[in-house]
Design an enzyme around this catalytic site. Structure first.
Site, PDB file in Angstrom:
ATOM      1  N   HIS A  20       0.824  -1.090  -0.393  1.00 57.95           N
ATOM      2  CA  HIS A  20       0.136   0.044  -0.002  1.00 57.95           C
ATOM      3  C   HIS A  20       1.061   0.977  -0.113  1.00 57.95           C
ATOM      4  CE1 HIS A  20      -3.482  -2.209   1.975  1.00 57.95           C
ATOM      5  NE2 HIS A  20      -3.405  -2.248   1.067  1.00 57.95           N
ATOM      6  N   LYS A  44     -16.155  -7.367   4.292  1.00 57.13           N
ATOM      7  CA  LYS A  44     -15.657  -7.598   5.298  1.00 57.13           C
ATOM      8  C   LYS A  44     -15.406  -7.505   6.595  1.00 57.13           C
ATOM      9  CE  LYS A  44     -12.186  -7.328   1.301  1.00 57.13           C
ATOM     10  NZ  LYS A  44     -11.360  -6.354   0.846  1.00 57.13           N
ATOM     11  N   ARG A  93      -1.691  -5.942  -8.537  1.00 54.94           N
ATOM     12  CA  ARG A  93      -0.653  -6.682  -8.194  1.00 54.94           C
ATOM     13  C   ARG A  93      -0.595  -7.569  -9.248  1.00 54.94           C
ATOM     14  NH1 ARG A  93      -3.057  -7.164  -2.263  1.00 54.94           N
ATOM     15  NH2 ARG A  93      -4.445  -7.297  -3.724  1.00 54.94           N
ATOM     16  N   SER A 131      -3.121  -7.733   2.605  1.00 55.68           N
ATOM     17  CA  SER A 131      -2.807  -7.656   4.467  1.00 55.68           C
ATOM     18  C   SER A 131      -3.276  -9.181   4.714  1.00 55.68           C
ATOM     19  CB  SER A 131      -4.038  -6.648   4.420  1.00 55.68           C
ATOM     20  OG  SER A 131      -3.814  -5.869   3.950  1.00 55.68           O
TER      21      SER A 131
HETATM   22  P1  ADP Z   1      -9.788  -3.904  -0.575  1.00 57.21           P
HETATM   23  O1  ADP Z   1     -10.084  -2.265  -1.430  1.00 57.21           O
HETATM   24  O2  ADP Z   1      -9.948  -4.736  -1.565  1.00 57.21           O
HETATM   25  O3  ADP Z   1     -10.063  -4.235   0.581  1.00 57.21           O
HETATM   26  P2  ADP Z   1      -6.621  -3.018   0.359  1.00 57.21           P
HETATM   27  O4  ADP Z   1      -7.459  -2.246   1.055  1.00 57.21           O
HETATM   28  O5  ADP Z   1      -6.407  -4.463   0.498  1.00 57.21           O
HETATM   29  O6  ADP Z   1      -7.376  -3.746  -1.069  1.00 57.21           O
HETATM   30  O7  ADP Z   1      -6.403  -2.402  -0.868  1.00 57.21           O
HETATM   31  C1  ADP Z   1      -6.966  -1.046  -1.512  1.00 57.21           C
HETATM   32  C2  ADP Z   1      -5.647  -0.995  -2.883  1.00 57.21           C
HETATM   33  O8  ADP Z   1      -4.780  -1.591  -2.600  1.00 57.21           O
HETATM   34  C3  ADP Z   1      -6.467  -2.309  -3.945  1.00 57.21           C
HETATM   35  O9  ADP Z   1      -6.540  -1.392  -4.956  1.00 57.21           O
HETATM   36  C4  ADP Z   1      -5.189  -3.571  -3.387  1.00 57.21           C
HETATM   37  O10 ADP Z   1      -5.353  -3.721  -4.905  1.00 57.21           O
HETATM   38  C5  ADP Z   1      -4.052  -2.610  -3.492  1.00 57.21           C
HETATM   39  N1  ADP Z   1      -3.440  -2.938  -3.234  1.00 57.21           N
HETATM   40  C6  ADP Z   1      -3.106  -4.160  -1.582  1.00 57.21           C
HETATM   41  N2  ADP Z   1      -2.106  -4.429  -1.652  1.00 57.21           N
HETATM   42  C7  ADP Z   1      -0.961  -4.096  -2.578  1.00 57.21           C
HETATM   43  C8  ADP Z   1      -0.249  -4.543  -2.483  1.00 57.21           C
HETATM   44  N3  ADP Z   1       0.983  -5.100  -2.470  1.00 57.21           N
HETATM   45  N4  ADP Z   1       0.715  -3.881  -3.808  1.00 57.21           N
HETATM   46  C9  ADP Z   1      -0.506  -3.052  -4.885  1.00 57.21           C
HETATM   47  N5  ADP Z   1      -1.420  -3.144  -4.753  1.00 57.21           N
HETATM   48  C10 ADP Z   1      -2.154  -3.436  -3.665  1.00 57.21           C
END
Ligand code: ADP
Length: 165
Positions: A20, A44, A93, A131
């Site tokens: 992130h 979630k 990713r 995460s």
């Molecule tokens: P969500 O909104 O699906 O619950 P997250 O909060 O984990 O997802 O992530 C928010 C955004 O960050 C999403 O677009 C997710 O694809 C991206 N993201 C999460 N982890 C990574 C990573 N390791 N590298 C790049 N982008 C990421």
């Protein structure tokens, strides 16, 4: 800098990872302002509550001058309009992210024509990182130091065993 464009970066951030932060860093280099936006009302069941997640985000973005944190409960495009943001940032990713992200971007586009979703790719060393995996490793006391900040690692250790070993 893109002409005064504010971008929002929404997500669950349960917890914020180095993946992130990589995306936030890239977005901060492109846009005038970036608002990391905690989506509160998702289906979630997060491990960390809203305050805990916001605190971890605050700690992680402290070093970026043009990045701030907010949270919202409701429709993302409404929040984007409230922030006068024309851009929604999402991280991509792998191909596996694509279908869901594409669908969401199209829906947001239908709801708000003026708002565009911009996809950013992280450094390839973070492409395996999410995460959920970090929480699984932390739960079984694996080393998570390469995946999250020290502050987040401490919070995860506290959650799972009270004290860091
Ligand atoms: P969500 O909104 O699906 O619950 P997250 O909060 O984990 O997802 O992530 C928010 C955004 O960050 C999403 O677009 C997710 O694809 C991206 N993201 C999460 N982890 C990574 C990573 N390791 N590298 C790049 N982008 C990421």
């Amino acid at each position: 800098m893109s002409k005064n464009i504010t971008a929002i970066y929404p997500g669950t951030f349960d917890p914020i990872t180095l993946g992130h932060i990589d995306i936030i860093h890239r977005a901060a280099n492109i846009f005038e302002k970036v608002v990391v936006t905690l989506a509160v009302n998702t289906s979630k069941k997060p491990l960390f509550n809203v305050e805990e997640r916001l605190e971890m985000i605050h700690d992680a973005i402290d070093k970026f001058e043009n990045v701030s944190v907010a949270h919202f409960d409701g429709l993302l495009v409404d929040f984007a309009r409230e922030q006068k943001s024309l851009v929604i940032i999402r991280g991509l990713r792998a191909i596996s992210d694509f279908e869901y992200e594409f669908q969401m971007a199209l829906m947001n586009k239908k709801l708000a024509r003026e708002i565009s979703t911009v996809f950013l790719m992280p450094n390839e060393k973070y492409t395996y990182l999410n995460s959920t995996i970090v929480k699984s490793v932390a739960k079984f006391h694996g080393n998570i130091d390469n995946f999250v900040t020290k502050f987040v690692a401490d919070q995860l250790h506290n959650k799972f065993n009270g004290e860091r070993s």
